[in-house]
Motif scaffolding. Sequence first.
Motif, PDB file in Angstrom:
ATOM      1  N   ILE A 500       0.861  -1.177   0.000  1.00 37.26           N
ATOM      2  CA  ILE A 500       0.000   0.000   0.000  1.00 37.26           C
ATOM      3  C   ILE A 500       0.898   1.229   0.000  1.00 37.26           C
ATOM      4  N   MET A 501       0.554   2.217  -0.816  1.00 39.16           N
ATOM      5  CA  MET A 501       1.292   3.480  -0.853  1.00 39.16           C
ATOM      6  C   MET A 501       0.451   4.578  -0.209  1.00 39.16           C
ATOM      7  N   THR A 502       1.061   5.333   0.688  1.00 43.18           N
ATOM      8  CA  THR A 502       0.365   6.453   1.310  1.00 43.18           C
ATOM      9  C   THR A 502       0.362   7.664   0.385  1.00 43.18           C
ATOM     10  N   GLY A 503      -0.521   8.616   0.683  1.00 39.04           N
ATOM     11  CA  GLY A 503      -0.660   9.803  -0.154  1.00 39.04           C
ATOM     12  C   GLY A 503       0.266  10.923   0.272  1.00 39.04           C
ATOM     13  N   TYR A 504       0.261  11.997  -0.518  1.00 38.83           N
ATOM     14  CA  TYR A 504       1.044  13.183  -0.196  1.00 38.83           C
ATOM     15  C   TYR A 504       0.335  14.076   0.827  1.00 38.83           C
ATOM     16  N   ASN A 505      -0.948  13.900   0.963  1.00 38.89           N
ATOM     17  CA  ASN A 505      -1.771  14.831   1.732  1.00 38.89           C
ATOM     18  C   ASN A 505      -1.780  14.510   3.224  1.00 38.89           C
ATOM     19  N   LEU A 506      -2.301  15.435   3.997  1.00 36.62           N
ATOM     20  CA  LEU A 506      -2.582  15.203   5.403  1.00 36.62           C
ATOM     21  C   LEU A 506      -4.021  14.729   5.542  1.00 36.62           C
ATOM     22  N   VAL A 507      -4.280  13.949   6.568  1.00 41.17           N
ATOM     23  CA  VAL A 507      -5.641  13.528   6.902  1.00 41.17           C
ATOM     24  C   VAL A 507      -5.901  13.955   8.345  1.00 41.17           C
ATOM     25  N   ASN A 508      -6.807  14.893   8.498  1.00 39.56           N
ATOM     26  CA  ASN A 508      -7.137  15.433   9.819  1.00 39.56           C
ATOM     27  C   ASN A 508      -5.897  15.891  10.583  1.00 39.56           C
ATOM     28  N   GLY A 509      -5.048  16.636   9.861  1.00 41.13           N
ATOM     29  CA  GLY A 509      -3.909  17.288  10.485  1.00 41.13           C
ATOM     30  C   GLY A 509      -2.635  16.486  10.553  1.00 41.13           C
ATOM     31  N   VAL A 510      -2.656  15.214  10.174  1.00 42.59           N
ATOM     32  CA  VAL A 510      -1.461  14.359  10.209  1.00 42.59           C
ATOM     33  C   VAL A 510      -1.165  13.867   8.800  1.00 42.59           C
ATOM     34  N   HIS A 511       0.083  14.014   8.380  1.00 44.62           N
ATOM     35  CA  HIS A 511       0.452  13.541   7.044  1.00 44.62           C
ATOM     36  C   HIS A 511       0.137  12.055   6.926  1.00 44.62           C
ATOM     37  N   ALA A 512      -0.449  11.664   5.811  1.00 40.05           N
ATOM     38  CA  ALA A 512      -0.857  10.273   5.627  1.00 40.05           C
ATOM     39  C   ALA A 512       0.305   9.304   5.843  1.00 40.05           C
ATOM     40  N   ALA A 513       1.498   9.702   5.426  1.00 45.97           N
ATOM     41  CA  ALA A 513       2.665   8.828   5.584  1.00 45.97           C
ATOM     42  C   ALA A 513       3.118   8.733   7.029  1.00 45.97           C
TER      43      ALA A 513
END
Length: 613
Positions: A500-513
């Motif tokens: 699975i590859m994580t995204g570049y974006n944040l999700v609810n304030g935390v970077h997806a990675a």
Amino acid sequence: FADVVLGKVSPCGRLTDTWPLLPQDHICMRPENRSAVCAGAVPYREGIYVGYRYFDTFGVPVRYGFGHGLSYTEFTVETQNLSLCPSPQASAELTVTVRNTGARYSARQVVQVYATCPLGGLHKEARRLVCYGKTRTLAPQSAQSLTLRFPLERLASYDAAAGGKTLCAGNYHLWVGASLAGARHIGALSLCQPVLVEKLDRLWPEFDDVDTLFPSAERCAAWRQSLDEALLARALPVVRVGPCAFSKTPKAPHAEPGPGALQRAGAIAAALSDEQLIRLCVGQWSRETESQLGAAGVSVPGSAGETSAAAGDAGVPPMVLADGPAGLRLNKVYFEKNGAPIIAPLEQCFEGGYLALSEYDPGGTRRYQYCTAFPIGTLLAQTWDTALLGEVGRAVGREMELFRVSLWLAPGMNIHRDPLCGRNFEYFSEDPLLSGLTAAAVAGGVQSCPGRGVTIKHFACNNQEQLRTESNSIVSERALREIYLRGFEIAVKSAQPMAIMTGYNLVNGVHAANSRALCTHIAREEWRFSGLFMTDWDSTSSQRCTPEGCILAGNDLMMPGSRRECAALASALESGALPRAALRRCAANVICAALCSGAAPGGSSDAHDPAGQ
């Protein structure tokens, strides 16, 4: 295409998105939401009402509806039977007869099943897709019976107050047809008491109030009451479902990547030095300038990158990773001297030499790597044909074998939330079920080829390209679990993708990675994912994403790799900010994937032909 235009073959695809009358009919296209996109903090105010869920629930007219498609002939779709299948898990089964009523053309038809769920204290969409199937080619006046089955879990909604996925008591009305607009009410499943299908920890409670779009409770209740009345008036079948039907629902198994692979990988990791562990968790850069914009691979020219050979003495082969999404993305032409590929300059590697100012010819032997250009992700999904998608996956897997590629960086499967997302063509649909089943079919096809794996991406809420490395997707937990994570969940549980590859974006304030909630709690602990997690290329170049944060989150591999990331991990390890056990665990996951890939790069291949051959 010529056969379709000339009438030799009838079209049989269906839209996987809603086409509105006006672009601004989409909630995310409203001026106040567009300004949020430009600012970087993007609240998903529509909650679960994405795509047809919005248009159908709020009665907004559309130009072409979800599931719409054309044919040169006409069909009838009749439901013959509705029943309950309690084993191996609680499921509903429909028998549907599809007849080609035309007089001239043979064609195929897609059958779609939707459900209207009772409210039970929650606001809900008018209808959701729960199942679909596709006929064989039917000659004029011929018919086929399809058996469509779906687990009742697909009818559940996330209820934080109840502690997880729940089915409330009431009638679950079913609709069958060739599109959402053409679906007919055919009966219902009636649940006598509520059921907690799956208990889930609440991970983002402070963001639950981001949803601001709610349908009229009175209108929704009145519509469902009219459906209840129609059951009696039209004598439609109602199948009673008791709570005992869920007593044997199996928990998703923790799939073993390969015979003893996890144990062997753990033993290898335990014997490695700190430097080796760090190198395994960071991709192998190949040039002094390190990152090469998605073309950092050397063993297979044009590949997106490769993993380190730091544990080669322990029998851990490096892996070659090739980008997608429409087949393998490699250099069509490269040059070789003394049996080794020549590392081309950056402008030659980027997009097949599109930026090169002159023809590239450094001397040596000219070799070719022509790969099949498969249709884009959206078009693949528009077939609604999982068998065909499995064939596409197998074809990609065979080319991976020819070109010595271990992991394909595809399929992409983010939700089509915003029509202006620049990567929607890579993704499948606005619907999570269709996205998940499509990805699972492709993944299953690829991974039927021994040693080849897919990398589903971009996990999660990667729904825009503008400010993509800093964009913060602010989403309620319900919308996350029902819409944006749902497709990934289906793909993981159905196909166990290798990565699975994580995204570049944040999700609810935390970077997806850097999100432990996404990478570890949800994917590994809830879904029982046993594969490899990796970052998107250069994710840690963002100030919001750190190398040690990736390891702490359970994101095993940073790609394409850099000295900076190695130095950061070494420093965090020395200071105690990064526990050695966390680093060893991530390295073991990389080792396990490499052992399962069983495809060390290098050497010759019949797929790489010298000039003139």
